[in-house]
Motif scaffolding. Structure first.
Motif, PDB file in Angstrom:
ATOM      1  N   PRO A  75       0.812  -1.227   0.000  1.00 23.97           N
ATOM      2  CA  PRO A  75       0.000   0.000   0.000  1.00 23.97           C
ATOM      3  C   PRO A  75       0.840   1.270   0.000  1.00 23.97           C
ATOM      4  O   PRO A  75       0.437   2.285  -0.580  1.00 23.97           O
ATOM      5  N   ASP A  76       2.023   1.224   0.609  1.00 17.92           N
ATOM      6  CA  ASP A  76       2.888   2.411   0.649  1.00 17.92           C
ATOM      7  C   ASP A  76       3.378   2.782  -0.745  1.00 17.92           C
ATOM      8  O   ASP A  76       3.543   3.960  -1.061  1.00 17.92           O
ATOM      9  N   ARG A  77       3.606   1.779  -1.588  1.00 18.17           N
ATOM     10  CA  ARG A  77       4.030   2.061  -2.971  1.00 18.17           C
ATOM     11  C   ARG A  77       2.940   2.836  -3.698  1.00 18.17           C
ATOM     12  O   ARG A  77       3.227   3.816  -4.392  1.00 18.17           O
ATOM     13  N   TYR A  78       1.688   2.409  -3.551  1.00 18.62           N
ATOM     14  CA  TYR A  78       0.572   3.108  -4.175  1.00 18.62           C
ATOM     15  C   TYR A  78       0.491   4.557  -3.685  1.00 18.62           C
ATOM     16  O   TYR A  78       0.355   5.494  -4.480  1.00 18.62           O
ATOM     17  N   LYS A  79       0.565   4.719  -2.372  1.00 22.42           N
ATOM     18  CA  LYS A  79       0.414   6.052  -1.783  1.00 22.42           C
ATOM     19  C   LYS A  79       1.554   6.976  -2.191  1.00 22.42           C
ATOM     20  O   LYS A  79       1.334   8.150  -2.506  1.00 22.42           O
ATOM     21  N   GLN A  80       2.770   6.457  -2.178  1.00 22.71           N
ATOM     22  CA  GLN A  80       3.933   7.291  -2.520  1.00 22.71           C
ATOM     23  C   GLN A  80       3.926   7.695  -3.992  1.00 22.71           C
ATOM     24  O   GLN A  80       4.215   8.848  -4.332  1.00 22.71           O
TER      25      GLN A  80
END
Length: 237
Positions: A88-93
């Motif tokens: 999920p952090d990849r999507y958000k970043q």
């Protein structure tokens, strides 16, 4: 993602990660997004890219607007990505990086960036991704990718997407530059905007129901607190 996994496997994984119940009108949104992402991830021609990530984050944020408690909303998004064996952090970043870029550009500058006639030193990798999309005849277009593009245009200049003619011109330019199916992009974005309006109406109905239930509960609690004398007084009246 393991291509042998079924939609049922992904759903099971999601509800193992996020164990709290999801409010009814939002559950359908979450499961439809989950299925869409699962089917894309299982497609041999699909490749993750930052615009797709922005589309996922934007769709989730717009359709889950008003969801409470906020901590559950974060948990639901994390579970959505993790159930697909993604980060999920990849999507958000990636979404945040594109939004920051759109914030600093005008609408015309963004269109020039998307067709790669304008470049910036700090976005070389992003433009390489755009070039790969434009030159790939097997690129797997998706509604979520279109939403990512729409979000970029809206962020750079809301007037680009405000009226139909301007919006269609912008979509035509981007579709030509990236070799996307223009008619499909337009239809998907029209449906997206329509569904946002329906969701906004559903939220109003939900809030009305919640307020009505709250008033009933408060009335019952008042009667309980007042005790038998309140009932006696009511019967005398």
């Amino acid at each position: 993602m393991n291509n042998n996994r079924t939609v049922s496997d992904t759903k099971r994984s999601f509800y193992t990660i996020h164990t709290r119940p999801i409010n009814s009108i939002y559950r359908r949104v979450v499961e439809e997004l989950m299925v869409e992402m699962h089917l894309l991830s299982a497609n041999a021609d699909f490749q993750y890219d930052p615009i797709y990530a922005l589309g996922v984050v934007t769709a989730f944020d717009r359709f889950m607007l008003g969801y409470a408690p906020e901590a559950d909303r974060v948990s639901i998004f994390n579970a959505l990505c993790k159930s697909l064996e993604d980060d999920p952090d990849r999507y958000k970043q990636d979404a945040q990086r594109l939004e920051s870029l759109a914030d600093r550009l005008s609408g015309q500058e963004l269109l020039s960036w998307l067709d790669r006639s304008t470049s910036f030193e700090d976005t070389a990798d992003l433009q390489a991704s755009l070039g790969a999309i434009a030159s790939n005849p097997q690129f797997k277009y998706s509604r979520l990718f279109a939403i990512g593009l729409f979000s970029l245009l809206e962020k750079a200049d809301p007037n680009l997407v405000k009226d139909q003619e301007t919006r269609n011109n912008a979509i035509a330019k981007v579709s030509a530059a990236l070799h996307l199916p223009e008619d499909k992009v337009s239809k998907d974005l029209d449906l997206y905007r329509s569904n946002l309006e329906k969701m906004a109406q559903a939220r109003i109905v939900l809030q009305d129901v919640i307020q009505a239930e709250r008033k009933k509960r408060e009335k019952r609690e008042t009667k309980v607190t007042a005790g038998p004398s309140a009932d006696s007084s009511d019967s005398n009246n």
